[in-house]
Enzyme design. Structure first.
Site, PDB file in Angstrom:
ATOM      1  N   GLY A   1      -3.402  -0.652  -2.133  1.00  0.00           N
ATOM      2  CA  GLY A   1      -2.381  -1.384  -2.895  1.00  0.00           C
ATOM      3  C   GLY A   1      -0.989  -0.842  -2.670  1.00  0.00           C
ATOM      4  O   GLY A   1      -0.728   0.317  -2.947  1.00  0.00           O
ATOM      5  N   SER A   2      -0.078  -1.646  -2.155  1.00  0.00           N
ATOM      6  CA  SER A   2       1.212  -1.118  -1.744  1.00  0.00           C
ATOM      7  C   SER A   2       2.166  -2.252  -1.374  1.00  0.00           C
ATOM      8  O   SER A   2       1.938  -3.399  -1.721  1.00  0.00           O
ATOM      9  CB  SER A   2       1.008  -0.169  -0.556  1.00  0.00           C
ATOM     10  N   ARG A   3       3.221  -1.913  -0.607  1.00  0.00           N
ATOM     11  CA  ARG A   3       4.235  -2.907  -0.270  1.00  0.00           C
ATOM     12  C   ARG A   3       4.898  -2.558   1.057  1.00  0.00           C
ATOM     13  O   ARG A   3       4.967  -1.383   1.434  1.00  0.00           O
ATOM     14  CB  ARG A   3       5.277  -2.931  -1.383  1.00  0.00           C
TER      15      ARG A   3
ATOM     16  N   ILE B   1       5.602   1.287   1.722  1.00  0.00           N
ATOM     17  CA  ILE B   1       5.840   1.873   0.407  1.00  0.00           C
ATOM     18  C   ILE B   1       4.517   2.036  -0.339  1.00  0.00           C
ATOM     19  O   ILE B   1       3.764   1.068  -0.491  1.00  0.00           O
ATOM     20  CB  ILE B   1       6.797   0.994  -0.425  1.00  0.00           C
TER      21      ILE B   1
ATOM     22  N   MET C   1       1.143  -5.992  -1.231  1.00  0.00           N
ATOM     23  CA  MET C   1      -0.265  -6.016  -0.834  1.00  0.00           C
ATOM     24  C   MET C   1      -1.132  -5.582  -2.007  1.00  0.00           C
ATOM     25  O   MET C   1      -1.007  -4.445  -2.492  1.00  0.00           O
ATOM     26  CB  MET C   1      -0.485  -5.079   0.352  1.00  0.00           C
TER      27      MET C   1
END
Length: 249
Positions: free
Chosen positions: A207-209, A177, A119
């Site tokens: 901002g991540s996953r 994450i 993301m």
């Protein structure tokens, strides 16, 4: 439109509307606006107007649009907006497998397919349940903040594991994450909560996953490099393991 049933034969009504701002983000937007007004009050427009523009970006980051969630029993929907950056066969995280003392079994040992969704700061960061069922585990693990696009982020970064079990015993685990900028994972659910498919279950700031662990014998219906939408894109169908190919153009 929330709660309305829509189908592929024209049932239901659809119209465009401004997405709401999730309550978790309203305070950050208000703080950003207040800070931008200070230089404007003192006539420092060269500083104040860019800050005001960035304030709009803060509100946009926490947007929470409605989604139309496919209801087929065998469908697993994407838990996050973003880009498919990794598809890999691995063992699930130990936190999802070990006996946690609750009496509810974790994921079985053995390799499964992990699908990683990256993301960016431009994606919606509200995460959704990939299946309907009972939340069996929510496990927070502190860690680093390396680039969430890297494979090692799954083992090194701050993360939170969520395990959901359907009434038929099927379990889907996914991991939120944190990344370089994301420094806070916010859960909306806890163990024993009942969730609907596509229900909002948490968010990650800036901002991540999200990693999804598909059950054995199930392969993703998405491709590397594909952009997907949380709660709407069918990530996989239980038991379907056909090879899918695509061409970037």
């Amino acid at each position: 439109m929330a709660g309305e049933i829509l189908d592929n034969q024209g049932r239901g009504e659809a119209s465009w509307g401004w997405p709401t701002i999730h309550p978790e983000g309203r305070k950050y937007g208000i703080i950003a606006v207040a800070l931008s007004l200070i230089p404007l009050v003192f006539g420092w427009g060269v500083l104040g107007w860019p800050m005001l523009f960035l304030s709009a970006g803060v509100f946009a980051f926490f947007r929470d649009p409605e989604r139309v969630v496919p209801q087929a029993d065998n469908s697993i929907v994407a838990p996050a907006d973003g880009l498919i950056t990794l598809i890999k066969t691995i063992e699930p995280p130990s936190e999802m497998q070990i006996d946690d003392g609750s009496g509810n079994p974790g994921l079985p040992a053995g390799p499964v397919t992990r699908v990683s969704i990256f993301m960016s700061v431009f994606d919606v960061h509200i995460n959704r349940a990939p299946i309907a069922g009972t939340v069996r585990r929510v496990v927070y693990v502190p860690g680093k903040f390396v680039n969430a696009d890297l494979d090692k982020a799954s083992e090194e970064n701050e993360r939170q594991h969520v395990l959901i079990e359907r009434t038929d015993g099927l379990q889907i685990g996914f991991t939120q994450i944190a990344g370089l900028i994301a420094r806070r994972i916010v859960p909306f659910v806890k163990p024993s909560d009942m969730v609907a498919k596509g229900q909002r279950v948490g968010l990650i700031r800036f901002g991540s996953r999200v990693d999804v662990y598909l059950p054995a014998g199930t392969e993703p219906k998405v491709l590397m490099g594909q952009k997907i939408i949380a709660g709407e894109t069918v990530l996989a169908e239980v038991g379907a393991a056909a090879l899918l190919e695509g061409i970037a153009q």
